[in-house]
Design a protein around this motif. Structure first.
Motif, PDB file in Angstrom:
ATOM      1  N   ASP A 108       0.817  -1.209   0.000  1.00 46.19           N
ATOM      2  CA  ASP A 108       0.000   0.000   0.000  1.00 46.19           C
ATOM      3  C   ASP A 108       0.854   1.263   0.000  1.00 46.19           C
ATOM      4  N   GLU A 109       2.123   1.140   0.407  1.00 43.28           N
ATOM      5  CA  GLU A 109       2.980   2.324   0.537  1.00 43.28           C
ATOM      6  C   GLU A 109       4.131   2.354  -0.463  1.00 43.28           C
ATOM      7  N   LYS A 152       9.763   4.269  -4.376  1.00 40.63           N
ATOM      8  CA  LYS A 152       9.243   5.351  -3.538  1.00 40.63           C
ATOM      9  C   LYS A 152       8.216   4.824  -2.552  1.00 40.63           C
ATOM     10  N   ARG A 153       8.193   5.476  -1.393  1.00 36.86           N
ATOM     11  CA  ARG A 153       7.219   5.155  -0.357  1.00 36.86           C
ATOM     12  C   ARG A 153       6.404   6.396  -0.044  1.00 36.86           C
ATOM     13  N   ARG A 154       5.102   6.246   0.030  1.00 34.60           N
ATOM     14  CA  ARG A 154       4.220   7.332   0.422  1.00 34.60           C
ATOM     15  C   ARG A 154       3.336   6.852   1.570  1.00 34.60           C
ATOM     16  N   SER A 155       3.425   7.533   2.703  1.00 38.62           N
ATOM     17  CA  SER A 155       2.580   7.229   3.854  1.00 38.62           C
ATOM     18  C   SER A 155       2.112   8.538   4.460  1.00 38.62           C
ATOM     19  N   ASP A 156       1.310   8.458   5.498  1.00 39.63           N
ATOM     20  CA  ASP A 156       0.814   9.669   6.138  1.00 39.63           C
ATOM     21  C   ASP A 156       1.952  10.526   6.690  1.00 39.63           C
ATOM     22  N   ASN A 157       3.052   9.896   7.094  1.00 39.12           N
ATOM     23  CA  ASN A 157       4.119  10.624   7.777  1.00 39.12           C
ATOM     24  C   ASN A 157       5.431  10.702   7.009  1.00 39.12           C
ATOM     25  N   TRP A 158       5.610   9.858   5.986  1.00 38.14           N
ATOM     26  CA  TRP A 158       6.914   9.808   5.331  1.00 38.14           C
ATOM     27  C   TRP A 158       6.787   9.779   3.804  1.00 38.14           C
TER      28      TRP A 158
END
Length: 389
Positions: A108-109, A152-158
């Motif tokens: 998911d990230e 690439k990683r996309r999360s709420d914080n990073w």
């Protein structure tokens, strides 16, 4: 009593069977919905532009010029979880690929991309709000494609980005292309030798090669606001097609702050090309012409924007902004480059419009060059409007 118990049991069995059948139907609907997500969608835009510049006397006498800006097509979607994204642009004077990559979501990230990707650096996806970007764009540090790999990683914080850029989107110094100047963003195309003019065609060809990039940004969310702080780095080689002729290193710190309808950007970057031969700068190419940039400089940007929703017929949103950038501490050149864009973006159905007032010194597309030594300023009033589909 016995017949009543049997009746209740039969009723429960029927309800259970109906429930199981409904679950199967829902599962089939879910699978069909997932299958329907597969496919490639076609989109694009047709854009026009009105220009009135104080450095063009003929244009001022005519009251400005209206011309076609671009026609572009986009492909986006996925088949069996493999992502495709591509964009191609046609101008009246050239055509160029912005990006084209395959991708896969490992979770998911986390997402991987391979092909011509957008290089990760600084405030993303754009370090600007206006049609002209910031001066970062003109040294390849904003919305710049390159050929390589990206994780690439996309999360709420990073936000985490790690990329290997083998060469530019034109195939590097030995790429088989019509012209090294026909590109969407600014690429290194050569080394400017002593005595050459800043706009001359390349004699000594070169390009970036085997570049490692990383971008790390941390986000904090509050009640009605968000703060993002990040660092970016870019390190690699400069190659003339047969051997290394130097190295390049770029690093930057950047921030984004959003609160309510307001958005603020701030970024500082330092780039440095350490070349093995005598030179008067780096030769770059884009938009069908060649230019020169210093081999090292500081690039500073500061942006503010305010979004205001409206209900005026098809008009749904106005965004007011001021974007400022400066390139200073140039190696081999005394005068700074700076650009200020005061403007408004208008969203109206499928039509998106930029209305920009640009004031600049030694800025490409505003009658200047990053290698220029002008001490005066130029002004350009620009309206760019397009239909997006």
């Amino acid at each position: 009593m016995l017949s009543s118990s049997v009746a209740f049991a039969q009723s429960d069995e029927e309800r259970l069977q109906q429930l199981e059948e409904r679950i199967q139907e829902l599962e089939q609907e879910r699978e069909q919905a997932e299958e329907s997500e597969d496919g490639i969608s076609l989109g694009g835009a047709v854009r026009f532009q009105y220009v009135l510049a104080d450095y063009d006397e003929g244009q001022k006498n005519r009251g400005g010029d209206l011309q076609l800006d671009i026609f572009r097509l986009n492909l986006d979607g996925q088949i069996n979880d493999v992502i495709l994204s591509a964009e191609y642009r046609w101008f009246e004077y050239m055509e160029a690929l912005r990006h084209a990559y395959f991708g896969y979501n490992f979770s998911d990230e986390w997402q991987g991309q391979v092909g011509i990707i957008i290089q990760p650096f600084g405030v993303m996806p754009y370090n600007s709000h206006n049609y002209f970007f910031n001066s970062t764009f003109y040294v390849g540090l904003e919305d710049n494609p390159g050929s390589g790999l990206l994780m690439k990683r996309r999360s709420d914080n990073w936000d985490l980005d790690f990329a290997l850029i083998l060469n530019d989107e034109l195939g590097g110094a030995t790429g088989d292309v019509r012209s090294r100047a026909d590109s969407y963003n600014y690429n290194i195309v050569g080394i400017r030798l002593p005595g050459e003019g800043i706009y001359d065609d390349p004699e000594f060809t070169a390009s970036e090669n085997n570049t490692l990039m990383t971008r790390i940004a941390r986000k904090w969310h509050f009640d009605d606001s968000m703060l993002e702080l990040g660092v970016s780095g870019k390190f690699g080689d400069v190659d003339d097609g047969t051997a290394s002729v130097g190295s390049q290193a770029t690093w930057g710190i950047h921030s984004v702050y959003e609160t309510g309808r307001w958005e603020f950007h701030a970024q500082y970057a330092r780039y440095d090309y350490d070349l093995d031969i005598e030179n008067e700068g780096i030769m770059v190419g884009a938009y069908a012409y060649y230019d020169t940039i210093p081999t090292a400089a500081d690039v500073i940007t500061a942006n503010v924007a305010y979004s205001y929703p409206v209900e005026w017929g098809p008009v749904s949103q106005l965004q007011f902004y001021n974007n400022h950038s400066i390139i200073t501490n140039k190696r081999g050149y005394e005068e700074d480059t700076w650009m200020n864009v005061l403007g408004m973006a208008v969203t109206a159905g499928g039509v998106f419009t930029y209305v920009d007032l640009v004031t600049a010194q030694n800025q490409p597309f505003i009658n200047g060059s990053l290698a220029g030594e002008s001490t005066g300023t130029q002004t350009r009033f620009n309206i760019n409007f397009g239909y997006y589909f």
